[in-house]
Design a protein around this motif. Structure first.
Motif, PDB file in Angstrom:
ATOM      1  N   ASN A  93       0.819  -1.214   0.000  1.00 55.08           N
ATOM      2  CA  ASN A  93       0.000   0.000   0.000  1.00 55.08           C
ATOM      3  C   ASN A  93       0.846   1.253   0.000  1.00 55.08           C
ATOM      4  O   ASN A  93       1.982   1.281   0.486  1.00 55.08           O
ATOM      5  N   SER A  94       0.295   2.283  -0.557  1.00 57.50           N
ATOM      6  CA  SER A  94       0.694   3.661  -0.341  1.00 57.50           C
ATOM      7  C   SER A  94      -0.577   4.344   0.120  1.00 57.50           C
ATOM      8  O   SER A  94      -1.255   3.818   1.003  1.00 57.50           O
ATOM      9  N   ALA A  95      -0.961   5.469  -0.476  1.00 55.47           N
ATOM     10  CA  ALA A  95      -2.209   6.136  -0.130  1.00 55.47           C
ATOM     11  C   ALA A  95      -2.503   7.201  -1.174  1.00 55.47           C
ATOM     12  O   ALA A  95      -1.613   7.616  -1.931  1.00 55.47           O
ATOM     13  N   GLU A  96      -3.757   7.618  -1.221  1.00 60.95           N
ATOM     14  CA  GLU A  96      -4.166   8.749  -2.057  1.00 60.95           C
ATOM     15  C   GLU A  96      -4.444   9.920  -1.114  1.00 60.95           C
ATOM     16  O   GLU A  96      -5.426   9.913  -0.379  1.00 60.95           O
ATOM     17  N   PRO A 116       7.201   2.994  -4.025  1.00 65.24           N
ATOM     18  CA  PRO A 116       8.622   2.798  -4.347  1.00 65.24           C
ATOM     19  C   PRO A 116       9.109   3.941  -5.235  1.00 65.24           C
ATOM     20  O   PRO A 116       8.371   4.442  -6.088  1.00 65.24           O
ATOM     21  N   GLY A 117      10.330   4.361  -5.031  1.00 68.42           N
ATOM     22  CA  GLY A 117      10.849   5.478  -5.797  1.00 68.42           C
ATOM     23  C   GLY A 117      10.469   6.827  -5.224  1.00 68.42           C
ATOM     24  O   GLY A 117      10.742   7.868  -5.826  1.00 68.42           O
ATOM     25  N   LYS A 143      11.598  17.971  -0.404  1.00 70.11           N
ATOM     26  CA  LYS A 143      11.674  16.926   0.606  1.00 70.11           C
ATOM     27  C   LYS A 143      12.085  15.571   0.039  1.00 70.11           C
ATOM     28  O   LYS A 143      12.228  14.597   0.780  1.00 70.11           O
ATOM     29  N   GLY A 144      12.249  15.497  -1.274  1.00 71.97           N
ATOM     30  CA  GLY A 144      12.679  14.255  -1.908  1.00 71.97           C
ATOM     31  C   GLY A 144      11.567  13.407  -2.469  1.00 71.97           C
ATOM     32  O   GLY A 144      11.819  12.303  -2.959  1.00 71.97           O
ATOM     33  N   ASN A 246      10.176  -3.160  -9.996  1.00 76.29           N
ATOM     34  CA  ASN A 246      11.599  -3.462  -9.801  1.00 76.29           C
ATOM     35  C   ASN A 246      12.207  -2.668  -8.651  1.00 76.29           C
ATOM     36  O   ASN A 246      13.411  -2.749  -8.418  1.00 76.29           O
ATOM     37  N   LEU A 247      11.370  -1.879  -7.953  1.00 74.35           N
ATOM     38  CA  LEU A 247      11.891  -1.040  -6.867  1.00 74.35           C
ATOM     39  C   LEU A 247      11.541  -1.623  -5.500  1.00 74.35           C
ATOM     40  O   LEU A 247      10.566  -2.336  -5.374  1.00 74.35           O
TER      41      LEU A 247
END
Length: 247
Positions: A93-96, A116-117, A143-144, A246-247
């Motif tokens: 998971n990430s988030a929206e 990822p990334g 912030k990257g 691939n990350l």
């Protein structure tokens, strides 16, 4: 003996194998309500060629104030249901993130869940552009993070100001358009703008934005269409979805 004449046409596959925008983490936003439904949706996604899912639960002030602590146990329920079915697809998971005060607080606290990334999916209000959008895009990059705007084709306040799309993209906001927009699920205007973004080389990611069975039905009907083949020809080599595998 003539069965071949009536053989059901199989839908084509999606042109990406990693979905970065869907709401299949059960019970925490307006997407799937429970683990069994989520697993059913995942299985349908697999039939479209999806091999990895990075779910994106809503994080929205007052309605879906999700955090890593609310998402993790819900995601685990889905993983357990998939394991019970013998399905080993990778689901993370990430988030929206809706651009609001809750998001600003999470950003300041350092509890953002990027892809990822270090990509991060951000969502405008549907009513108007956030007043601080340009500054936010800049600050996220400092912030990257690599900001990705969710479904810009759905924000009608840009329709008569399409140079704004180009300005945002040039400023570093990557664009993710929905398969549901390309299918015409939301309406003609959203589809037309999504196609305009494709034709102007402004599309970096795709996502299903899958919430429910109705969405899945629309995507499956779309994958039977000539439109899907036409869009795949333009997007397959362009979108970055599969690079995240691939990350």
């Amino acid at each position: 003996m003539f069965d071949f004449l009536f053989k059901k046409k199989e839908p084509r596959k999606l042109w990406f194998n990693t979905d970065i925008h869907c709401h299949i983490v059960p019970g925490i936003d307006d997407g799937s309500p429970d683990a069994a439904t989520s697993a059913d949706l995942v299985e349908r996604m697999q039939s479209w060629g999806i091999e990895r899912i990075i779910a994106s639960p809503h994080v929205t002030q007052d309605t879906f104030e999700n955090t890593p602590q609310t998402i993790a146990p819900a995601l685990e329920k889905l993983r357990q249901e998939l394991a019970r079915r013998g399905n080993n697809i990778k689901v993370t998971n990430s988030a929206e993130y809706r651009i609001d005060e809750f998001f600003a607080g999470q950003l300041n606290e350092g509890v953002i869940m990027p892809y990822p990334g270090n990509y991060i999916l951000i969502e405008n209000s549907f009513m108007q552009e956030p007043w601080n959008l340009d500054q936010l895009i800049f600050d996220l990059q400092v912030k990257g993070y690599r900001p990705v705007m969710a479904h810009p084709e759905r924000f009608s306040y840009y329709y008569e100001k399409r140079n704004r799309y180009k300005a945002l993209h040039d400023a570093g906001a990557l664009f993710q358009i929905n398969v549901l927009s390309l299918s015409g699920y939301y309406g003609k205007a959203e589809k037309q703008v999504a196609e305009w973004l494709i034709d102007n080389n402004l599309v970096d990611f795709n996502g299903t934005d899958l919430h429910n069975r109705r969405h899945a039905d629309s995507i499956e009907a779309y994958l039977m269409s000539k439109d899907a083949a036409r869009h795949a020809d333009k997007l397959a080599a362009r979108v970055l979805n599969n690079s995240l595998s691939n990350l």
